[in-house]
Design a protein around this motif. Structure first.
Motif, PDB file in Angstrom:
ATOM      1  N   MET A   1      49.904   2.203  19.111  1.00  0.00           N
ATOM      2  CA  MET A   1      49.397   3.569  18.678  1.00  0.00           C
ATOM      3  C   MET A   1      49.303   3.611  17.131  1.00  0.00           C
ATOM      4  O   MET A   1      48.569   4.015  16.295  1.00  0.00           O
ATOM      5  CB  MET A   1      49.503   4.728  19.420  1.00  0.00           C
ATOM      6  CG  MET A   1      48.412   5.772  19.066  1.00  0.00           C
ATOM      7  SD  MET A   1      48.798   7.289  20.137  1.00  0.00           S
ATOM      8  CE  MET A   1      48.385   6.642  21.589  1.00  0.00           C
ATOM      9  N   PRO A   2      50.819   3.500  16.658  1.00  0.00           N
ATOM     10  CA  PRO A   2      51.081   3.593  15.366  1.00  0.00           C
ATOM     11  C   PRO A   2      50.480   2.642  14.393  1.00  0.00           C
ATOM     12  O   PRO A   2      49.880   3.209  13.221  1.00  0.00           O
ATOM     13  CB  PRO A   2      52.579   3.419  15.037  1.00  0.00           C
ATOM     14  CG  PRO A   2      53.032   3.936  16.638  1.00  0.00           C
ATOM     15  CD  PRO A   2      52.161   3.415  17.600  1.00  0.00           C
ATOM     16  N   THR A   3      50.157   1.711  14.979  1.00  0.00           N
ATOM     17  CA  THR A   3      49.506   0.601  13.920  1.00  0.00           C
ATOM     18  C   THR A   3      48.049   0.861  13.653  1.00  0.00           C
ATOM     19  O   THR A   3      47.592   0.647  12.392  1.00  0.00           O
ATOM     20  CB  THR A   3      49.718  -0.911  14.773  1.00  0.00           C
ATOM     21  OG1 THR A   3      50.923  -1.167  14.880  1.00  0.00           O
ATOM     22  CG2 THR A   3      48.878  -2.000  13.798  1.00  0.00           C
ATOM     23  N   ILE A   4      47.398   1.323  14.807  1.00  0.00           N
ATOM     24  CA  ILE A   4      45.762   1.648  14.433  1.00  0.00           C
ATOM     25  C   ILE A   4      45.967   2.717  13.754  1.00  0.00           C
ATOM     26  O   ILE A   4      44.788   2.875  12.854  1.00  0.00           O
ATOM     27  CB  ILE A   4      45.074   1.789  15.860  1.00  0.00           C
ATOM     28  CG1 ILE A   4      43.753   1.797  15.517  1.00  0.00           C
ATOM     29  CG2 ILE A   4      45.756   2.716  16.558  1.00  0.00           C
ATOM     30  CD1 ILE A   4      42.730   2.049  16.709  1.00  0.00           C
ATOM     31  N   VAL A   5      46.552   3.759  14.113  1.00  0.00           N
ATOM     32  CA  VAL A   5      46.576   5.160  13.096  1.00  0.00           C
ATOM     33  C   VAL A   5      46.800   4.616  11.585  1.00  0.00           C
ATOM     34  O   VAL A   5      46.113   5.040  10.590  1.00  0.00           O
ATOM     35  CB  VAL A   5      47.643   6.068  13.638  1.00  0.00           C
ATOM     36  CG1 VAL A   5      47.641   7.337  12.631  1.00  0.00           C
ATOM     37  CG2 VAL A   5      47.263   6.527  14.983  1.00  0.00           C
ATOM     38  N   THR A   6      47.753   4.066  11.203  1.00  0.00           N
ATOM     39  CA  THR A   6      48.277   3.493   9.936  1.00  0.00           C
ATOM     40  C   THR A   6      46.984   2.752   9.389  1.00  0.00           C
ATOM     41  O   THR A   6      46.459   2.940   8.375  1.00  0.00           O
ATOM     42  CB  THR A   6      49.354   2.625   9.705  1.00  0.00           C
ATOM     43  OG1 THR A   6      50.524   3.124  10.342  1.00  0.00           O
ATOM     44  CG2 THR A   6      49.599   2.032   8.494  1.00  0.00           C
ATOM     45  N   ALA A   7      46.385   1.635   9.904  1.00  0.00           N
ATOM     46  CA  ALA A   7      45.194   0.888   9.622  1.00  0.00           C
ATOM     47  C   ALA A   7      44.021   1.895   9.384  1.00  0.00           C
ATOM     48  O   ALA A   7      43.224   1.600   8.346  1.00  0.00           O
ATOM     49  CB  ALA A   7      44.899  -0.131  10.653  1.00  0.00           C
ATOM     50  N   GLU A  17      40.574  12.478  11.560  1.00  0.00           N
ATOM     51  CA  GLU A  17      40.865  13.042  12.683  1.00  0.00           C
ATOM     52  C   GLU A  17      40.284  12.060  13.849  1.00  0.00           C
ATOM     53  O   GLU A  17      39.445  11.446  13.943  1.00  0.00           O
ATOM     54  CB  GLU A  17      39.663  14.122  12.851  1.00  0.00           C
ATOM     55  CG  GLU A  17      39.821  15.080  13.960  1.00  0.00           C
ATOM     56  CD  GLU A  17      38.990  16.269  13.879  1.00  0.00           C
ATOM     57  OE1 GLU A  17      39.059  17.166  14.574  1.00  0.00           O
ATOM     58  OE2 GLU A  17      38.156  16.326  12.905  1.00  0.00           O
ATOM     59  N   MET A  18      41.319  11.388  14.609  1.00  0.00           N
ATOM     60  CA  MET A  18      41.293  10.625  15.721  1.00  0.00           C
ATOM     61  C   MET A  18      41.121  10.967  17.176  1.00  0.00           C
ATOM     62  O   MET A  18      42.008  11.924  17.356  1.00  0.00           O
ATOM     63  CB  MET A  18      42.220   9.492  15.689  1.00  0.00           C
ATOM     64  CG  MET A  18      42.411   8.688  14.216  1.00  0.00           C
ATOM     65  SD  MET A  18      43.620   7.488  14.373  1.00  0.00           S
ATOM     66  CE  MET A  18      42.894   6.275  15.434  1.00  0.00           C
ATOM     67  N   PHE A  19      40.081  10.502  17.719  1.00  0.00           N
ATOM     68  CA  PHE A  19      40.106  11.099  19.333  1.00  0.00           C
ATOM     69  C   PHE A  19      40.283   9.586  19.959  1.00  0.00           C
ATOM     70  O   PHE A  19      39.400   8.607  19.669  1.00  0.00           O
ATOM     71  CB  PHE A  19      38.546  11.518  19.609  1.00  0.00           C
ATOM     72  CG  PHE A  19      38.369  13.001  19.085  1.00  0.00           C
ATOM     73  CD1 PHE A  19      39.363  13.589  18.238  1.00  0.00           C
ATOM     74  CD2 PHE A  19      37.243  13.722  19.035  1.00  0.00           C
ATOM     75  CE1 PHE A  19      39.013  14.810  17.724  1.00  0.00           C
ATOM     76  CE2 PHE A  19      36.965  14.418  18.570  1.00  0.00           C
ATOM     77  CZ  PHE A  19      37.882  15.504  17.970  1.00  0.00           C
ATOM     78  N   MET A  20      41.164   9.477  20.972  1.00  0.00           N
ATOM     79  CA  MET A  20      41.317   8.344  21.683  1.00  0.00           C
ATOM     80  C   MET A  20      40.882   8.601  23.045  1.00  0.00           C
ATOM     81  O   MET A  20      41.284   9.461  23.568  1.00  0.00           O
ATOM     82  CB  MET A  20      42.691   7.699  21.286  1.00  0.00           C
ATOM     83  CG  MET A  20      42.757   7.438  19.576  1.00  0.00           C
ATOM     84  SD  MET A  20      44.254   6.617  19.395  1.00  0.00           S
ATOM     85  CE  MET A  20      44.075   5.102  19.997  1.00  0.00           C
ATOM     86  N   THR A  21      40.749   7.548  23.905  1.00  0.00           N
ATOM     87  CA  THR A  21      40.705   7.478  25.359  1.00  0.00           C
ATOM     88  C   THR A  21      41.694   6.418  25.802  1.00  0.00           C
ATOM     89  O   THR A  21      41.452   5.809  26.922  1.00  0.00           O
ATOM     90  CB  THR A  21      39.376   7.400  25.936  1.00  0.00           C
ATOM     91  OG1 THR A  21      38.804   5.950  25.476  1.00  0.00           O
ATOM     92  CG2 THR A  21      38.279   8.266  25.627  1.00  0.00           C
ATOM     93  N   GLY A 236      48.170  15.568   7.414  1.00  0.00           N
ATOM     94  CA  GLY A 236      46.906  16.423   7.864  1.00  0.00           C
ATOM     95  C   GLY A 236      46.321  15.624   8.863  1.00  0.00           C
ATOM     96  O   GLY A 236      45.446  16.392   9.593  1.00  0.00           O
ATOM     97  N   SER A 237      46.480  14.446   9.230  1.00  0.00           N
ATOM     98  CA  SER A 237      45.736  13.858  10.251  1.00  0.00           C
ATOM     99  C   SER A 237      45.929  14.057  11.540  1.00  0.00           C
ATOM    100  O   SER A 237      47.351  14.415  11.762  1.00  0.00           O
ATOM    101  CB  SER A 237      45.942  12.230  10.193  1.00  0.00           C
ATOM    102  OG  SER A 237      45.622  11.630   8.773  1.00  0.00           O
ATOM    103  N   THR A 238      45.272  13.973  12.467  1.00  0.00           N
ATOM    104  CA  THR A 238      45.330  14.548  13.954  1.00  0.00           C
ATOM    105  C   THR A 238      44.867  13.482  14.922  1.00  0.00           C
ATOM    106  O   THR A 238      44.030  12.614  14.666  1.00  0.00           O
ATOM    107  CB  THR A 238      44.639  15.832  13.883  1.00  0.00           C
ATOM    108  OG1 THR A 238      43.319  15.617  14.044  1.00  0.00           O
ATOM    109  CG2 THR A 238      45.194  17.060  13.176  1.00  0.00           C
ATOM    110  N   LEU A 239      45.405  13.511  16.081  1.00  0.00           N
ATOM    111  CA  LEU A 239      45.295  12.555  17.181  1.00  0.00           C
ATOM    112  C   LEU A 239      44.907  13.609  18.374  1.00  0.00           C
ATOM    113  O   LEU A 239      45.679  14.478  18.785  1.00  0.00           O
ATOM    114  CB  LEU A 239      46.320  11.918  17.547  1.00  0.00           C
ATOM    115  CG  LEU A 239      46.280  10.830  18.742  1.00  0.00           C
ATOM    116  CD1 LEU A 239      44.846   9.864  18.514  1.00  0.00           C
ATOM    117  CD2 LEU A 239      47.401  10.178  19.079  1.00  0.00           C
TER     118      LEU A 239
END
Length: 242
Positions: A1-7, A17-21, A236-239
């Protein structure tokens, strides 16, 4: 998960603002139970209500990935493709720009009987999918995904063999940054061009992402709920996980 958030943050050029399933063994149309954790399908999860509640954004990007899980639950490729098409259409109706990631066919084709049985027993111990059927069904589903993308003018990303190691369906750790950057951009990426410092996550942020919990799931029968967003980063990014 950290890798995709960074990218994703680097590509966006700022807070996101990330929404994930995301979840091991997640199904698009069935409730799944993996290692004692039961979770509803992507079609039935809280993602859709959360998207409806969003304030208008300048751009919403959506990735449709891990489609092959449902084959291991015995679902026919045509039905899986229908579930994916429904999710894609719901995303497009909400103004999202959608990219679909195909099955890792080059990796799957190189799997022998023993390795297939090993990973099936670990990740999907109750699956009845036979080795002799796995390749043909994977090819059929991938072809249906490509047709879906063609019909709806969506970007399709075909995962190259180089992203995978002995595990045929999970991108190996050393290639995750390359893989996610390529998927997010829907194009090949030179590893030397991948940013490594600007959006590197701090230890506290990584810890927050690892502790992130789904909005609703059952763990060995006990209902667990978590308020969303479940992780907030320093910029300020959120998941949110559904």
């Amino acid at each position: 998960m950290p890798t995709i958030v960074t990218a994703a943050r680097e590509l966006a050029g700022g807070p996101i603002e990330m929404f994930m399933t995301a979840a091991h063994g997640r199904s698009y149309g069935l409730a799944s139970n993996v290692m004692g954790r039961r979770i509803v399908s992507i079609r039935d999860c809280g993602l859709w209500n959360a998207l409806d509640a969003l304030a208008p954004a300048s751009q919403t990007n959506a990735l449709v990935t891990d489609v092959g899980n449902d084959l291991l639950y015995g679902v026919a490729p045509a039905r899986v493709a229908d579930w994916v098409a429904e999710c894609v259409d719901r995303l497009v109706a909400r103004g999202a720009r959608v990219r679909v990631v195909g099955l890792p066919l080059h990796s799957i084709e190189g799997v022998g009987r023993r390795r297939f049985a090993f990973f099936q027993k670990i990740f999907f111990p109750f699956s009845r999918l036979r080795f002799d059927d796995a390749r043909a069904l994977s090819r059929e589903l991938d072809e249906r995904l490509q047709a879906l993308c063609h019909e709806r003018s969506l970007a399709f990303v075909a995962p190259p063999r180089a992203w995978y190691g002995w595990d045929p369906i999970h991108v190996r750790r050393a290639r995750r940054a390359v893989a996610w950057n390529a998927i997010l951009r829907a194009s090949e990426v030179d590893e030397r061009e991948i940013p490594r410092e600007k959006t590197r996550l701090r230890a506290g942020e990584r810890f927050a992402l690892r502790r992130a919990s789904h909005e609703e799931r059952r763990v060995f029968g006990a209902l667990k709920r978590a308020k969303q967003p479940c992780a907030r980063l320093n910029d300020g990014s959120t998941l949110s996980l559904f």
